[in-house]
Design a protein around this motif. Sequence first.
Motif, PDB file in Angstrom:
ATOM      1  N   ILE A  85      -1.961  14.702  -5.198  1.00  0.00           N
ATOM      2  CA  ILE A  85      -2.688  13.429  -5.106  1.00  0.00           C
ATOM      3  C   ILE A  85      -2.851  12.818  -6.490  1.00  0.00           C
ATOM      4  CG2 ILE A  85      -4.912  12.345  -4.554  1.00  0.00           C
ATOM      5  CD1 ILE A  85      -3.240  12.976  -2.093  1.00  0.00           C
ATOM      6  N   ARG A  86      -3.141  13.639  -7.482  1.00  0.00           N
ATOM      7  CA  ARG A  86      -3.294  13.117  -8.845  1.00  0.00           C
ATOM      8  C   ARG A  86      -1.974  12.576  -9.388  1.00  0.00           C
ATOM      9  NH1 ARG A  86      -8.162  14.045 -10.978  1.00  0.00           N
ATOM     10  NH2 ARG A  86      -9.463  15.734 -10.154  1.00  0.00           N
ATOM     11  N   HIS A  87      -0.865  13.133  -8.909  1.00  0.00           N
ATOM     12  CA  HIS A  87       0.446  12.651  -9.340  1.00  0.00           C
ATOM     13  C   HIS A  87       0.845  11.371  -8.598  1.00  0.00           C
ATOM     14  CE1 HIS A  87       4.894  12.411  -9.106  1.00  0.00           C
ATOM     15  NE2 HIS A  87       4.831  12.779 -10.379  1.00  0.00           N
ATOM     16  N   ASP A  88       0.633  11.348  -7.272  1.00  0.00           N
ATOM     17  CA  ASP A  88       1.101  10.217  -6.453  1.00  0.00           C
ATOM     18  C   ASP A  88       0.130   9.044  -6.439  1.00  0.00           C
ATOM     19  OD1 ASP A  88       3.239  11.853  -5.763  1.00  0.00           O
ATOM     20  OD2 ASP A  88       2.285  12.552  -3.902  1.00  0.00           O
ATOM     21  N   TRP A  89      -1.170   9.312  -6.533  1.00  0.00           N
ATOM     22  CA  TRP A  89      -2.226   8.308  -6.429  1.00  0.00           C
ATOM     23  C   TRP A  89      -1.976   7.335  -5.271  1.00  0.00           C
ATOM     24  CZ3 TRP A  89      -6.794   9.154  -8.021  1.00  0.00           C
ATOM     25  CH2 TRP A  89      -7.025   9.881  -9.209  1.00  0.00           C
ATOM     26  N   PRO A  90      -1.912   7.845  -4.032  1.00  0.00           N
ATOM     27  CA  PRO A  90      -1.681   6.960  -2.880  1.00  0.00           C
ATOM     28  C   PRO A  90      -2.936   6.169  -2.531  1.00  0.00           C
ATOM     29  CG  PRO A  90      -2.151   9.173  -2.122  1.00  0.00           C
ATOM     30  CD  PRO A  90      -2.086   9.254  -3.628  1.00  0.00           C
ATOM     31  N   ASN A  91      -2.742   5.039  -1.878  1.00  0.00           N
ATOM     32  CA  ASN A  91      -3.878   4.287  -1.326  1.00  0.00           C
ATOM     33  C   ASN A  91      -4.384   4.947  -0.042  1.00  0.00           C
ATOM     34  OD1 ASN A  91      -1.821   1.659  -2.258  1.00  0.00           O
ATOM     35  ND2 ASN A  91      -3.815   1.936  -3.228  1.00  0.00           N
ATOM     36  N   ILE A  92      -3.431   5.537   0.711  1.00  0.00           N
ATOM     37  CA  ILE A  92      -3.745   6.128   2.012  1.00  0.00           C
ATOM     38  C   ILE A  92      -3.086   7.495   2.114  1.00  0.00           C
ATOM     39  CG2 ILE A  92      -3.608   5.836   4.529  1.00  0.00           C
ATOM     40  CD1 ILE A  92      -3.046   2.830   3.972  1.00  0.00           C
ATOM     41  N   VAL A  93      -3.787   8.444   2.731  1.00  0.00           N
ATOM     42  CA  VAL A  93      -3.203   9.748   3.032  1.00  0.00           C
ATOM     43  C   VAL A  93      -3.174   9.909   4.549  1.00  0.00           C
ATOM     44  CG1 VAL A  93      -3.464  12.244   2.861  1.00  0.00           C
ATOM     45  CG2 VAL A  93      -3.976  10.799   0.884  1.00  0.00           C
ATOM     46  N   LEU A  94      -1.997  10.214   5.082  1.00  0.00           N
ATOM     47  CA  LEU A  94      -1.839  10.505   6.508  1.00  0.00           C
ATOM     48  C   LEU A  94      -1.860  12.024   6.642  1.00  0.00           C
ATOM     49  CD1 LEU A  94      -1.313   9.239   9.329  1.00  0.00           C
ATOM     50  CD2 LEU A  94       1.133   9.577   8.889  1.00  0.00           C
ATOM     51  N   MET A  95      -2.913  12.558   7.295  1.00  0.00           N
ATOM     52  CA  MET A  95      -3.207  13.980   7.205  1.00  0.00           C
ATOM     53  C   MET A  95      -3.176  14.694   8.557  1.00  0.00           C
ATOM     54  SD  MET A  95      -4.117  16.424   5.102  1.00  0.00           S
ATOM     55  CE  MET A  95      -4.755  15.565   3.642  1.00  0.00           C
ATOM     56  N   ASP A  96      -2.293  15.678   8.663  1.00  0.00           N
ATOM     57  CA  ASP A  96      -2.298  16.578   9.815  1.00  0.00           C
ATOM     58  C   ASP A  96      -3.474  17.547   9.666  1.00  0.00           C
ATOM     59  OD1 ASP A  96      -1.518  17.930  12.096  1.00  0.00           O
ATOM     60  OD2 ASP A  96       0.051  19.087  11.098  1.00  0.00           O
ATOM     61  N   ILE A  97      -3.932  18.132  10.775  1.00  0.00           N
ATOM     62  CA  ILE A  97      -5.019  19.109  10.697  1.00  0.00           C
ATOM     63  C   ILE A  97      -4.486  20.532  10.640  1.00  0.00           C
ATOM     64  CG2 ILE A  97      -6.921  20.175  11.981  1.00  0.00           C
ATOM     65  CD1 ILE A  97      -7.812  17.467  12.870  1.00  0.00           C
ATOM     66  N   ASP A  98      -3.596  20.877  11.552  1.00  0.00           N
ATOM     67  CA  ASP A  98      -3.129  22.262  11.680  1.00  0.00           C
ATOM     68  C   ASP A  98      -1.930  22.502  10.774  1.00  0.00           C
ATOM     69  OD1 ASP A  98      -2.902  24.842  12.532  1.00  0.00           O
ATOM     70  OD2 ASP A  98      -1.908  24.367  14.429  1.00  0.00           O
ATOM     71  N   LYS A 105       0.839  -1.193   0.000  1.00  0.00           N
ATOM     72  CA  LYS A 105       0.000   0.000   0.000  1.00  0.00           C
ATOM     73  C   LYS A 105       0.878   1.249   0.000  1.00  0.00           C
ATOM     74  CE  LYS A 105      -3.853  -2.304   0.392  1.00  0.00           C
ATOM     75  NZ  LYS A 105      -4.852  -2.353  -0.719  1.00  0.00           N
ATOM     76  N   THR A 106       0.472   2.236  -0.798  1.00  0.00           N
ATOM     77  CA  THR A 106       1.236   3.473  -0.879  1.00  0.00           C
ATOM     78  C   THR A 106       0.613   4.556   0.010  1.00  0.00           C
ATOM     79  OG1 THR A 106      -0.024   4.105  -2.845  1.00  0.00           O
ATOM     80  CG2 THR A 106       2.086   2.991  -3.182  1.00  0.00           C
ATOM     81  N   VAL A 107       1.481   5.403   0.565  1.00  0.00           N
ATOM     82  CA  VAL A 107       1.047   6.410   1.537  1.00  0.00           C
ATOM     83  C   VAL A 107       1.611   7.779   1.172  1.00  0.00           C
ATOM     84  CG1 VAL A 107       1.038   7.085   3.979  1.00  0.00           C
ATOM     85  CG2 VAL A 107       1.054   4.640   3.360  1.00  0.00           C
ATOM     86  N   SER A 108       0.763   8.809   1.258  1.00  0.00           N
ATOM     87  CA  SER A 108       1.222  10.194   1.162  1.00  0.00           C
ATOM     88  C   SER A 108       1.070  10.841   2.530  1.00  0.00           C
ATOM     89  CB  SER A 108       0.421  10.979   0.118  1.00  0.00           C
ATOM     90  OG  SER A 108       0.810  10.620  -1.191  1.00  0.00           O
TER      91      SER A 108
END
Length: 211
Positions: free
Chosen positions: A43-56, A2-5
């Motif tokens: 996102i369109r370039h990397d096409w990850p399966n999962i995004v790990l996202m900070d809020i602030d 699985k790929t992650v951004s």
Amino acid sequence: MKTVSIYEDNDQLRSLLELLINSANEFSVVGSYSNGQKIVEQIRHDWPNIVLMDIDMPGRNGIECVQQVKEINVQIRVLMHTVFADDDRLFACLSNGADGYLLKKDTGTHLLTALHDVAEGGGPMSPEIARRVLQTFQKPQNPKRQDYGITEREQELLQLLTLGYTYRMIAIQCNISVETVRRHLKNIYQKLHVQCGTEAVAKALRENLMH
């Protein structure tokens, strides 16, 4: 694999996250960014399966970014990774389509497990967040709330979904088939007028639909 951004504005933490995720054979980091200003193109370039996202984050916060990701492809799983544990941010993230909510203080012990769970269709949450969700369910029933016709069985499945259970885990817990779980959840989505599990969870929490 699985790929992650990763979206995290703290450079040191972002580097540590890359090392930790790449150390697991199951995952590979394909994108690592300090903000979400160009998230659509990234996102369109990397096409990850999962995004790990900070809020602030500067410029565009993680709550806005979740919505952007889901508009690109609803199948991309988004795991929030934040220091914030308040209800407003939690519900905002869920309403925008977030698939899990992990507090940064739990990174060392829960991150890889949470990534695995979210990849398998679950909705992982830090223990503190899960307790907050449970407290929401345990609030006194609001007699003026709208009746969506959710059955007791459907409420049981919706609560398990909210606590991060995958379809397979729900099936085992309720002693039914995965296909039956899918059928029940489809009925729930139709009754609540939502498109997916995260929207159903957000609506259930927001309107206190659990008995």
